[in-house]
Structures are given as structure tokens and as C-alpha cells.
Design an enzyme around this catalytic site. Structure first.
Site, mmCIF file in Angstrom:
data_model
loop_
_atom_site.group_PDB
_atom_site.id
_atom_site.type_symbol
_atom_site.label_atom_id
_atom_site.label_comp_id
_atom_site.label_asym_id
_atom_site.label_seq_id
_atom_site.Cartn_x
_atom_site.Cartn_y
_atom_site.Cartn_z
ATOM 1 N N CYS A 338 0.791 -1.237 0.000
ATOM 2 C CA CYS A 338 0.000 0.000 0.000
ATOM 3 C C CYS A 338 0.822 1.287 0.000
ATOM 4 O O CYS A 338 0.506 2.204 -0.766
ATOM 5 C CB CYS A 338 -1.015 0.034 1.129
ATOM 6 S SG CYS A 338 -0.997 -1.339 2.251
ATOM 7 N N ARG A 367 7.192 -10.847 5.548
ATOM 8 C CA ARG A 367 6.728 -10.653 6.919
ATOM 9 C C ARG A 367 7.437 -11.650 7.819
ATOM 10 O O ARG A 367 7.517 -12.839 7.502
ATOM 11 C CB ARG A 367 5.211 -10.872 7.010
ATOM 12 C CG ARG A 367 4.469 -9.893 6.126
ATOM 13 C CD ARG A 367 2.977 -10.025 6.272
ATOM 14 N NE ARG A 367 2.311 -9.142 5.326
ATOM 15 C CZ ARG A 367 0.997 -9.122 5.118
ATOM 16 N NH1 ARG A 367 0.214 -9.952 5.799
ATOM 17 N NH2 ARG A 367 0.470 -8.298 4.243
ATOM 18 N N GLN A 385 1.288 -10.877 -3.182
ATOM 19 C CA GLN A 385 -0.135 -10.547 -3.126
ATOM 20 C C GLN A 385 -0.588 -10.027 -4.475
ATOM 21 O O GLN A 385 0.130 -9.292 -5.127
ATOM 22 C CB GLN A 385 -0.365 -9.433 -2.096
ATOM 23 C CG GLN A 385 -0.152 -9.862 -0.678
ATOM 24 C CD GLN A 385 -0.446 -8.723 0.292
ATOM 25 O OE1 GLN A 385 0.044 -7.622 0.112
ATOM 26 N NE2 GLN A 385 -1.249 -9.008 1.291
ATOM 27 N N ASP A 387 -2.394 -7.515 -5.375
ATOM 28 C CA ASP A 387 -2.829 -6.394 -4.551
ATOM 29 C C ASP A 387 -3.356 -5.265 -5.425
ATOM 30 O O ASP A 387 -2.770 -4.949 -6.446
ATOM 31 C CB ASP A 387 -1.596 -5.886 -3.801
ATOM 32 C CG ASP A 387 -1.952 -5.294 -2.469
ATOM 33 O OD1 ASP A 387 -3.153 -5.193 -2.168
ATOM 34 O OD2 ASP A 387 -1.023 -4.922 -1.739
ATOM 35 N N HIS A 389 -5.245 -1.189 -5.176
ATOM 36 C CA HIS A 389 -5.797 -0.066 -4.431
ATOM 37 C C HIS A 389 -6.629 0.759 -5.380
ATOM 38 O O HIS A 389 -6.180 1.076 -6.475
ATOM 39 C CB HIS A 389 -4.676 0.747 -3.800
ATOM 40 C CG HIS A 389 -3.973 -0.001 -2.726
ATOM 41 N ND1 HIS A 389 -2.890 -0.811 -2.969
ATOM 42 C CD2 HIS A 389 -4.249 -0.140 -1.397
ATOM 43 C CE1 HIS A 389 -2.508 -1.386 -1.841
ATOM 44 N NE2 HIS A 389 -3.320 -1.006 -0.874
ATOM 45 N N LYS A 469 -14.299 -4.229 6.603
ATOM 46 C CA LYS A 469 -13.846 -5.082 5.503
ATOM 47 C C LYS A 469 -14.733 -6.289 5.278
ATOM 48 O O LYS A 469 -15.503 -6.698 6.161
ATOM 49 C CB LYS A 469 -12.420 -5.545 5.768
ATOM 50 C CG LYS A 469 -12.302 -6.357 7.048
ATOM 51 C CD LYS A 469 -10.920 -6.970 7.202
ATOM 52 C CE LYS A 469 -10.832 -7.773 8.490
ATOM 53 N NZ LYS A 469 -9.595 -8.499 8.645
ATOM 54 N N HIS A 515 -8.834 -1.126 -0.496
ATOM 55 C CA HIS A 515 -7.721 -2.056 -0.609
ATOM 56 C C HIS A 515 -8.318 -3.423 -0.912
ATOM 57 O O HIS A 515 -9.315 -3.794 -0.318
ATOM 58 C CB HIS A 515 -6.968 -2.091 0.724
ATOM 59 C CG HIS A 515 -5.964 -3.177 0.810
ATOM 60 N ND1 HIS A 515 -4.619 -2.946 0.787
ATOM 61 C CD2 HIS A 515 -6.107 -4.504 0.895
ATOM 62 C CE1 HIS A 515 -3.981 -4.088 0.865
ATOM 63 N NE2 HIS A 515 -4.856 -5.059 0.926
#
Length: 643
Positions: A338, A367, A385, A387, A389, A469, A515
Site C-alpha cells: 500500500c 513478513r 499478493q 494487490d 488499491h 472489511k 484495498h
RNA sequence: GCCGGGGUAGCUCAGUCGGCAGAGCAACGCACUCGUAAUGCGUAGGUCAGGGGUUCAAUUCCCCUCCCCGGCUCCA
């Protein structure tokens, strides 16, 4: 007389104070024999309790309720056996869980496998003795003295942390058999002889009350069933589930590995696994492109300031790889994508005319997960990911979320997954942003769920502090649940990065950010697919779609010809040119989960055909090459309606 | 991270109460040329996870580290 209503609507009259036994016997002798306990107006009772009038339902072994009681009672006998063998052991809690039960003990020395055998033997003695489970209600004070040497029980009685566990009000219920007693709401089976079909499975450490800061207890897990057959079936099911374990399949099918020298939770993708990933990713990119996404790319690490701005260093640093110091700056591996996407947004002024602006990236993140949490590809330290946005105005939020969720569900279904359940997590006590914004966003998410028809439940207050979410969970082919997609309305990042756009009113506004990850983690999604299909991926995802098996060496040229035809048509095939027998080659193709093995021999050269053997074991001779190509094409096509 | 169990050939696993390391499958070679789940014979393959200690001698016993498994905790 008391009047009881049975589940089928029939009425039953019995003298006042009738027990569960008597009610069951009045309904039928068979039921009396199999009954374990009963409910009356939704409350549970033991069979020897006097039942007030009302709607009664007898609980029998072959039902979920019945198994729950069997398991709970078996857990009780487990604790009894443990305290027989280890008089100093403290016993904490022992509930029934899915497919079994556990009981937590405080002991000086952890149990060994040999201890489990002894415990098992003692449990069977207790069951053979057919002891009576006797319930009684005692005052809290009396309970405290009864369990004066059991600190965990005292804590439960004093705190009444979980009313289900000790019952409400001033009395608590205690069950006793053969002098051993436990604090318990019940109900229990009438006698220990009703228990039999169980197996102790393993020991594991478990924190008291699930709290890392409290003592770690020894948890003994077991399973229990209503019959020997059901127990065997369960054990067989576990064994079968083990066979489709993606970690095992990863080795067998040569897809990926985790060499020690690389480090825990870091995967290596072999050619076949890499190919499947490429197919998944190519497909995903193509669909994102069609859906109006723009592709961005960001690096794997960045300076501390970025993660300070994003807030990761404040609330996520425990899961981040430690600082790297170089050139007087400190750098961190990125745990999320992000912050970078926010910077791309901020690289110039933005106008409402660009909205909704959708950034997409296959972003690899790192991570530092606790070592004990790692698990194959489903829980790793480095993963990718899918991912994205999305930046939009407040007005665009509802339609955007709706199309997003529709898109997500369509994609998941394309992979052959169908059994979903979503969770809508709403505003927690601690949150950032305005209440009206939260309410509007939460309503928008719920609206999206309703319109797309995905079954969902609401987790009140379960959202992150920055976002309500939707999480989409999958139930796979053997009924395990996995979290996949997540869709979050983020109230924090636009603020932290001070994002803005110029609206139609020529004034600056804060954009809304959504997200979204669809596969979640490509690694995990891959693992889920692998287990869901037990390695037999759908044809369009199979790394090798057809393996050509020449009957003898003289058929090799034709085999290569068939291979070329398939390749030119865009399919993935290979020729097995090993000097094996046809049977051996077919066996190997099948073990490799290749969808089609194509046997080619003299007859096929003559007629321009192939013999087809599927991985399911069906075979067919003399299929024309053209026909087979059409068939492969059909296998790889999606239904028109959902494209 | 915590508790417990583990790590022997590419895979599945024997074995060594401390004395030259074993099988099946896979790989490779030779023969066989075969029509729907394993052709035969042979060859090669190991720092017994890594490091330290005890010992005449350690894959075996002890310690540390790494990694894996089952849980707890956590999560994509």
C-alpha cells in the site's frame, strides 16, 4: 401429570417429575436404549433429571448434538484417567471440538507418547466399569471448597468468565463419578459405559485462556464417535486429507520446495509450479486489464520514513524484517504494498475525472512470521499478493465495491471454487475516521454482499481500526475453511499520506481508498487449489495437459508430430520417450495428474488418431487428432455466461 | 516466540545398546519395442541437517544452531 410435546408434534402425558429416561422409554424402547440426553424447550438435561413440561427432543448418538455430548463426556473421562495416573495434575478445561475433544492439564512433566498409551488404557477401564455420571448443583461457596486444590477450576468459578461453562446464577453444577468430580454444565451421557469409540491423538502445549503471558498447559487431543465404524471413517478421512496435503503434492509433482539453506517460510518454485503460477498470473492480469486496472510496480524494500508515514512501523513492526542500515539510512523489507501505491497516486495532482483509479500489482512482501506459525505455502515469510488499491469519490464507493465484489467472485469461480462464506467486519471500539464515513462504507460493503448474493455473517466490531472489511472464505473439497480475498475500505492511508484530488467544484477533496486482494497470497491460493483438486488441477491450469505415449520406438515420429500439433494449437504437451512399457508410462502420467495420456501406435499412424486415457482412468481408442484438439479447447474454455 | 515430536540417498523408510551405512521406488547404462496403473539385468548415489563436546573411535551419547511436523498464539 406433565405434558410433553415431541418434535413431530405428538403429545405425551406422564406423571409429574418424569425423567428423561422415562420420557424416552415412553416414546419407544429403542430410543430409550440409544438416548444420551435431551433438550426441553431448548435447555439441555441429563437423562436422569426430572423434566418440566415442554417441547422435548431426545438426543441420540448419531447426531451432531449426540457426538458433542459423547466427546465432552470422553474428555471428562480423559481428565479422570489423567488424575488417576498423575495425582498432582491440575485440570483446566475440556470441551468438545469439531471431530473430537481436548482437555488441558497442568503437569510438571509434559506427557510422552507412552503416557498417552497409559492414559488410554485407564480410560478404557473407567468406561468398562460403567460408572454413573451424577450431577448436582452446589453453591458457589461449596464449589470453591470442593475444588480448593484446583486453581484453574477456582478461577473459573470465581470469574465466571464464560457463563456457558459454569452456568448462570449463584449455583454451579458439578458432575461426579466414582469420587472424581469436575465442574461442568453438562449434559453428560448417563454412564461411562456409553463411551467407547475414541482415540487419543496428540499432546500439544496450549496457553491457559489462550494468553501467551499465562502458563502453558498440556493439551491432550482426542477424537470420539458413536460407533467403531464412524471412528474408522474419521481416521480414514484424516489419512485421505493427508494425501492431498499440498506440501506432499509439491514434492511429488515437483512444483516447489523449501530448502533449509534458503530459510524458513521462503519458497523456491520449480518449472512446473512456476508454470502454473504463470498461468494463474497471466490470467489474472488479463482480467484486471479488462476490468480497467492499471499496472504498477514497486520495490521490495524502502527507507524507514515511508513505513513511518504509512504507520507500519508503529503498528506492524513486530511482523517486519529488522532494519538494514546502509548509507546512513535505514531500510526495511516491505510487509505490504500500500505505501508505494499511495506514493504513485501522490506523484502528481489527481482529478475526479480519473476516478475510479485502480492500481494493480503482483507485489512480493516479506513478513517475519513467528517460526511456529509457518505452514507450507499457506503461511510463509515471503509471498506475493495480487494487490490493488482503488481511489474514488465518496459517491463512487458503493458502485465500485459492488463491481469489485462481483469481479472477485467471478474470478474465484473461474478457478472452480464455489463454496464461499464472507465475513463483514464492522467498526471496532478504537477507530480512525468519521463515524458517518464508517457507517456509509459498512453499509456499502453490506449492500455489495447482498447484491452479489454471497452468503455472509457480520463480525460486529471485528474490523481493523482503519477499515471495515469483507473477507471471503472458501470451504474446500474436504470442508476445510481458508481465508482468501479481502476487501477493505481504508480510512487511514489517505489521511496519513495526505492524499487529495480536485473535484468538479474545483476544490480539494480526500479520495476514498479501497484495498483489495483477490487470491490474497498467490502462494496460499496455489496451495488451496492444489489441495482442493488433490493435485489434479483443471485442464487449463495443468502444467502438462497431455502426455504422448508412443507404443514403440517406431511411433516416435508420429508422437512428435502430435506433440507439434498440440503445441501449435497452444496446448502444453510432452512426449514420453523413455524405454518403458506402455503400462508404466500411463501409470507415471496418471501419478503426475496429467489430464490426458495419448497412446499412439500403428493404428493411429494409419488413421491420424490417438488413444485417450484420462487421469480418471477412462480410455477411448481411435479419436481423431482434430476431435481431441476440440475437446482440449472445450476443457479450457469458460462458460459464456460468466465471461 | 512457546510446548512436544522429528531430520539417515531425489522420494518413502529400515538400521547402528558407540566399531567400514541398508532396502524399495526414482536416476543412469544395457537388453527388451511392448495398445491402457510398475519388463529384466546392472551401475551410480550419503560430511547420517550443521557446529561443538565426551571417547581409542560418534550417524549413534551430551550441548548449541538451523530446518520440518503437531498444537498454542498470530495471520494473506
Amino acid at each position: 401429570m406433565s405434558c410433553y410435546t415431541l418434535p413431530d408434534g405428538k403429545e405425551l402425558e406422564l406423571p409429574d417429575g418424569a425423567t428423561g429416561h422415562e420420557i424416552a422409554a415412553a416414546i419407544g424402547p429403542g430410543l430409550a436404549k440409544s438416548a444420551l440426553a435431551l433438550t426441553c424447550d431448548g435447555h439441555f438435561y441429563d437423562l436422569d433429571a426430572s423434566i418440566p413440561f415442554g417441547l422435548v427432543s431426545i438426543i441420540t448418538p448419531g447426531t451432531e448434538e449426540g457426538r458433542k455430548i459423547l466427546r465432552h463426556s470422553t474428555a471428562h473421562v480423559l481428565a479422570q484417567a489423567v488424575t488417576d495416573l498423575f495425582p498432582d495434575a491440575g485440570y483446566a478445561i475440556g470441551p468438545a471440538v469439531e471431530d473430537g475433544f481436548y482437555y488441558d492439564f497442568a503437569v510438571e512433566q509434559p506427557f510422552t507418547p507412552a503416557d498417552l498409551d497409559r492414559i488410554d488404557a485407564r480410560m478404557r477401564e473407567i468406561m468398562a466399569a460403567d460408572q454413573v455420571f451424577a450431577r448436582r448443583e452446589v453453591s458457589r461457596a461449596e464449589a470453591l471448597s470442593l475444588f480448593s486444590d484446583q486453581s484453574y477450576k477456582l478461577e473459573i468459578i470465581e470469574k465466571i468468565i464464560d457463563p456457558d461453562e459454569v452456568g448462570e446464577g449463584e449455583t454451579v453444577s458439578v458432575y461426579e463419578n466414582d469420587g472424581w468430580r469436575d465442574l461442568c454444565t453438562g449434559p453428560h451421557v448417563p454412564r461411562t459405559g456409553r463411551l467407547r469409540h475414541f482415540k487419543l491423538l496428540r499432546v500439544a502445549g496450549a496457553y491457559w485462556r489462550g494468553d501467551v503471558h499465562r502458563p502453558q498447559l498440556q493439551r491432550v487431543y482426542g477424537t470420539a464417535w458413536e460407533s467403531k465404524k464412524a471412528l474408522k471413517q474419521y481416521l480414514y478421512r484424516v489419512e485421505e486429507a493427508g494425501k492431498r496435503d499440498h506440501r506432499k503434492l509439491g514434492v511429488e509433482l515437483d512444483l516447489f520446495s523449501f530448502p533449509d539453506v534458503v530459510g524458513a517460510g521462503l519458497s523456491l518454485w520449480h518449472p512446473k509450479g512456476g508454470l502454473v503460477r504463470k498461468i494463474m498470473e497471466d490470467y489474472s492480469r488479463a482480467e484486471h486489464e479488462k476490468a480497467g486496472y492499471e499496472f504498477v510496480i514497486s520495490p521490495h524494500l524502502a527507507k524507514a520514513d515511508l513505513f513511518r508515514t504509512s504507520g507500519h512501523l508503529d503498528w506492524y513492526s513486530e511482523s517486519m524484517y529488522p532494519e538494514m542500515s546502509l548509507d546512513n539510512s535505514s531500510y526495511y523489507m516491505k510487509p505490504m504494498n500500500c505505501p508505494f501505491h499511495m506514493l504513485i497516486y501522490k506523484s502528481r495532482t489527481r482529478s475526479y475525472r480519473e476516478f475510479p483509479l485502480r492500481f494493480f500489482e503482483f507485489g512480493s512482501v516479506y513478513r517475519y512470521e513467528m517460526s511456529g506459525a509457518l505452514h507450507g505455502l499457506t503461511r510463509v515469510r515471503g509471498f506475493t499478493q495480487d494487490d490493488s488499491h482503488i481511489f474514488c469519490t465518496r459517491e463512487q464507493l458503493v458502485p465500485e465495491l459492488l463491481s469489485l465484489l462481483t469481479f472477485v467472485m467471478k474470478m474465484l469461480r473461474r478457478f472452480g471454487l464455489s463454496d464461499f462464506e464472507a465475513t463483514l467486519s464492522t467498526r471496532p471500539e478504537k477507530y480512525v475516521g468519521e463515524i458517518e464515513e464508517w457507517d456509509a462504507a459498512t453499509a456499502a460493503l453490506e449492500e455489495a454482499l447482498r447484491v452479489t448474493g454471497v452468503p455472509y455473517r457480520v463480525d460486529e466490531g471485528g474490523g481493523a481500526f482503519y477499515a471495515p472489511k469483507i473477507d471471503v472464505h472458501l470451504k474446500d473439497a474436504i470442508a476445510r475453511k481458508w481465508q482468501l480475498s479481502t476487501l477493505q475500505v481504508d480510512f487511514q492511508l489517505p489521511q496519513r499520506f495526505d492524499l487529495a484530488y480536485t473535484g468538479s467544484d474545483n476544490r480539494e477533496h480526500r479520495p476514498h481508498v479501497v484495498h483489495r486482494a483477490l487470491f490474497g497470497s498467490v502462494e496460499r491460493f496455489f496451495a488451496i487449489l492444489l489441495e482442493h483438486y488433490a493435485g489434479a488441477l483443471p485442464v487449463w491450469l495443468s502444467p502438462v495437459q497431455a502426455e504422448i505415449v508412443p507404443v514403440a520406438d517406431r511411433h516416435m515420429d508420429y508422437a512428435r508430430f502430435v506433440h507439434d500439433r498440440l503445441r501449435l494449437a497452444g496446448f502444453r504437451a510432452q512426449v514420453n520417450d523413455h524405454p518403458d512399457t506402455v503400462g508404466a508410462k500411463l501409470r507415471n502420467a496418471r501419478l503426475a495428474r496429467v489430464p490426458y495420456a495419448l497412446v499412439v501406435g500403428d493404428e493411429d499412424i494409419e488413421a491420424g488418431t490417438v488413444g485417450i486415457k484420462t487421469r480418471e482412468g477412462n480410455d477411448e481408442r481411435g479419436v481423431s487428432l482434430e476431435e481431441f484438439l476440440l475437446r482440449l479447447g472445450r476443457d479450457c474454455a469458460f462458460d459464456e455466461e460468466d465471461s
